[in-house]
Design an enzyme around this catalytic site. Structure first.
Site, PDB file in Angstrom:
ATOM      1  N   LEU A   1      44.164  43.765  55.629  1.00 21.44           N
ATOM      2  CA  LEU A   1      45.549  44.085  55.279  1.00 21.44           C
ATOM      3  C   LEU A   1      46.127  43.117  54.251  1.00 21.44           C
ATOM      4  O   LEU A   1      47.343  42.965  54.145  1.00 21.44           O
ATOM      5  CB  LEU A   1      46.407  44.070  56.562  1.00 21.44           C
ATOM      6  CG  LEU A   1      46.000  45.103  57.627  1.00 21.44           C
ATOM      7  CD1 LEU A   1      46.682  44.822  58.950  1.00 21.44           C
ATOM      8  CD2 LEU A   1      46.333  46.513  57.138  1.00 21.44           C
ATOM      9  N   GLY A   2      45.272  42.438  53.498  1.00 25.68           N
ATOM     10  CA  GLY A   2      45.743  41.536  52.440  1.00 25.68           C
ATOM     11  C   GLY A   2      46.668  40.471  52.995  1.00 25.68           C
ATOM     12  O   GLY A   2      46.321  39.765  53.943  1.00 25.68           O
TER      13      GLY A   2
ATOM     14  N   ASP B   1      44.710  35.573  41.692  1.00 23.10           N
ATOM     15  CA  ASP B   1      43.878  36.751  41.400  1.00 23.10           C
ATOM     16  C   ASP B   1      43.285  37.251  42.725  1.00 23.10           C
ATOM     17  O   ASP B   1      42.479  36.562  43.340  1.00 23.10           O
ATOM     18  CB  ASP B   1      42.765  36.343  40.420  1.00 23.10           C
ATOM     19  CG  ASP B   1      41.848  37.507  40.027  1.00 23.10           C
ATOM     20  OD1 ASP B   1      42.050  38.629  40.548  1.00 23.10           O
ATOM     21  OD2 ASP B   1      40.936  37.287  39.218  1.00 23.10           O
TER      22      ASP B   1
ATOM     23  N   ALA C   1      38.299  40.692  44.638  1.00 23.75           N
ATOM     24  CA  ALA C   1      37.164  40.283  45.475  1.00 23.75           C
ATOM     25  C   ALA C   1      37.556  39.475  46.708  1.00 23.75           C
ATOM     26  O   ALA C   1      36.682  38.963  47.408  1.00 23.75           O
ATOM     27  CB  ALA C   1      36.112  39.524  44.663  1.00 23.75           C
ATOM     28  N   ALA C   2      38.861  39.364  46.983  1.00 24.14           N
ATOM     29  CA  ALA C   2      39.268  38.663  48.213  1.00 24.14           C
ATOM     30  C   ALA C   2      38.717  39.411  49.432  1.00 24.14           C
ATOM     31  O   ALA C   2      38.274  38.801  50.415  1.00 24.14           O
ATOM     32  CB  ALA C   2      40.782  38.563  48.292  1.00 24.14           C
ATOM     33  N   GLY C   3      38.723  40.755  49.350  1.00 23.17           N
ATOM     34  CA  GLY C   3      38.164  41.554  50.454  1.00 23.17           C
ATOM     35  C   GLY C   3      36.667  41.321  50.596  1.00 23.17           C
ATOM     36  O   GLY C   3      36.131  41.327  51.715  1.00 23.17           O
ATOM     37  N   ASP C   4      35.983  41.096  49.479  1.00 23.62           N
ATOM     38  CA  ASP C   4      34.535  40.822  49.545  1.00 23.62           C
ATOM     39  C   ASP C   4      34.291  39.483  50.243  1.00 23.62           C
ATOM     40  O   ASP C   4      33.363  39.353  51.050  1.00 23.62           O
ATOM     41  CB  ASP C   4      33.930  40.793  48.134  1.00 23.62           C
ATOM     42  CG  ASP C   4      34.063  42.137  47.435  1.00 23.62           C
ATOM     43  OD1 ASP C   4      34.070  43.167  48.135  1.00 23.62           O
ATOM     44  OD2 ASP C   4      34.170  42.151  46.197  1.00 23.62           O
TER      45      ASP C   4
ATOM     46  N   ALA D   1      39.857  32.797  48.347  1.00 21.47           N
ATOM     47  CA  ALA D   1      39.318  33.511  47.179  1.00 21.47           C
ATOM     48  C   ALA D   1      40.422  33.974  46.227  1.00 21.47           C
ATOM     49  O   ALA D   1      40.166  34.191  45.044  1.00 21.47           O
ATOM     50  CB  ALA D   1      38.473  34.698  47.625  1.00 21.47           C
TER      51      ALA D   1
HETATM   52  O1  RIB Z   1      35.851  44.020  45.040  1.00 21.50           O
HETATM   53  C1  RIB Z   1      35.980  43.607  43.706  1.00 21.50           C
HETATM   54  C2  RIB Z   1      34.904  44.226  42.876  1.00 21.50           C
HETATM   55  O2  RIB Z   1      35.089  45.621  42.833  1.00 21.50           O
HETATM   56  C3  RIB Z   1      34.885  43.786  41.442  1.00 21.50           C
HETATM   57  O3  RIB Z   1      34.121  42.630  41.221  1.00 21.50           O
HETATM   58  C4  RIB Z   1      34.378  45.013  40.705  1.00 21.50           C
HETATM   59  O4  RIB Z   1      33.143  44.833  40.095  1.00 21.50           O
HETATM   60  C5  RIB Z   1      34.343  46.125  41.740  1.00 21.50           C
HETATM   61  O5  RIB Z   1      33.074  46.353  42.210  1.00 21.50           O
END
Ligand code: RIB
Length: 307
Positions: free
Chosen positions: A223-224, A247, A250-253, A282
């Site tokens: 939920l950010g 920024d 990719a915080a979710g990643d 991140a």
């Molecule tokens: O989750 C962020 C990513 O989504 C980015 O790096 C972009 O490449 C997309 O895949």
């Protein structure tokens, strides 16, 4: 944070990032203030995040036989990720993502998957032996869905925990929802999967219940700035840490990688709390892979947060 072995199967993109006052609106031309070419892709980002957090990390994906593919391979290897299952496709270019990052840290992303679509179910058979040695397998939705299904089925056969990061937003076949041990969408992804607009913690709970009705075993909704919601044998919300984002790409990643690392070793509530910390950190640096925090940085952040 615990030591684990993580297999990430997914996308590797090069992010073409424009920094602008706000995300561009339909029909609008906007003057940006900076441009960067950065390694990204949800799968590769999660692999880099897991490696920086201390996991022995393996990545299976597909890039093109081009300069962007080389750039991605180098970035993963420099982070300590095993890239022996990263294919180079002879004809298809490496995937790209066109990203606008606004001054408040929010972003908009268009992904052109290209070579990522060449990661096929047969490639999952080829990495089969690795599954037996893993603590978790991490997947996203920027590769073909039949490949995702094959990997989830393989994980189930080997009894290894599978975590599906349900991005980018799309309708997801029920068979995939059922095959994952943990389904983890963000707000827009949860809406695409359930039809429920997730604009509050209460609506996140409803969406999580809807995903359970579709057959999801455990659900973690990202939920950010609101943190995360867990739904499984119990349901609870874990608030976010307060940071000043530059920024959010990719915080979710970062969050999902941390979740995979700690899923077997920490109680669910604590696993979500640590994942929130990793996701928050991140957002404090620019770029997808460059922003992934190290294990030391996360431990310091969690220690400071306790004082
Ligand atoms: O989750 C962020 C990513 O989504 C980015 O790096 C972009 O490449 C997309 O895949």
């Amino acid at each position: 944070m615990t030591a684990s072995r993580i297999l990430v199967i997914g996308s590797a993109n090069i992010d073409l990032v424009a920094h602008a006052p706000h995300c561009v609106r339909p029909g609008e031309s906007l003057i940006g203030r900076a441009f960067e070419t950065v390694c990204g892709g949800k799968g590769a980002n999660q692999a880099v995040a897991a490696a920086r957090l201390g996991a022995s990390t393996y990545f299976a994906g597909c890039v093109g036989n081009d300069a962007f593919g080389e750039m991605q391979r180098r970035s993963l290897a420099e982070a300590g990720v095993d890239v022996s299952h990263l294919k180079s496709h002879p004809n298809k270019p490496t995937g790209t993502a066109l990203i606008c990052v606004a001054d408040d840290g929010q972003n908009s992303i268009v992904v052109v998957p290209s070579a990522n679509l060449e990661l096929r179910p047969a490639d999952i058979d080829a990495v089969g032996a690795l599954f037996a040695e893993m603590d978790a397998v991490l997947l996203q939705l920027e590769i073909p869905l039949d490949t995702v299904q094959a990997a989830l089925d393989m994980a189930r056969r080997y009894g290894v925990v599978s975590i599906l990061d349900a991005g980018p937003a799309q309708a997801v076949p029920e068979a995939i929802v059922r095959a994952a041990d943990v389904v983890s969408p963000n707000e827009t992804e949860a809406e695409a999967m359930t039809g429920i607009t997730v604009d509050s913690i209460e609506h996140a709970r409803e969406a999580a219940e809807a995903l359970s009705d579709l057959g999801a075993r455990e659900v973690v909704i990202k939920l950010g700035a609101q943190g995360a919601l867990y739904h499984g044998h119990e349901t609870f919300h874990v608030p976010a840490f307060r940071v000043s984002p530059v920024d959010t790409t990719a915080a979710g990643d970062a969050f999902t990688a941390a979740l995979a690392l700690n899923w077997r070793s920490l109680p669910r509530r604590e696993a979500l709390r640590v994942a929130n910390a990793v996701g928050a950190l991140a957002t404090t640096a620019a770029g997808a892979q460059p922003s992934m925090p190290t294990r030391d940085a996360v431990e310091r952040f969690l220690m400071d947060a306790q004082q």
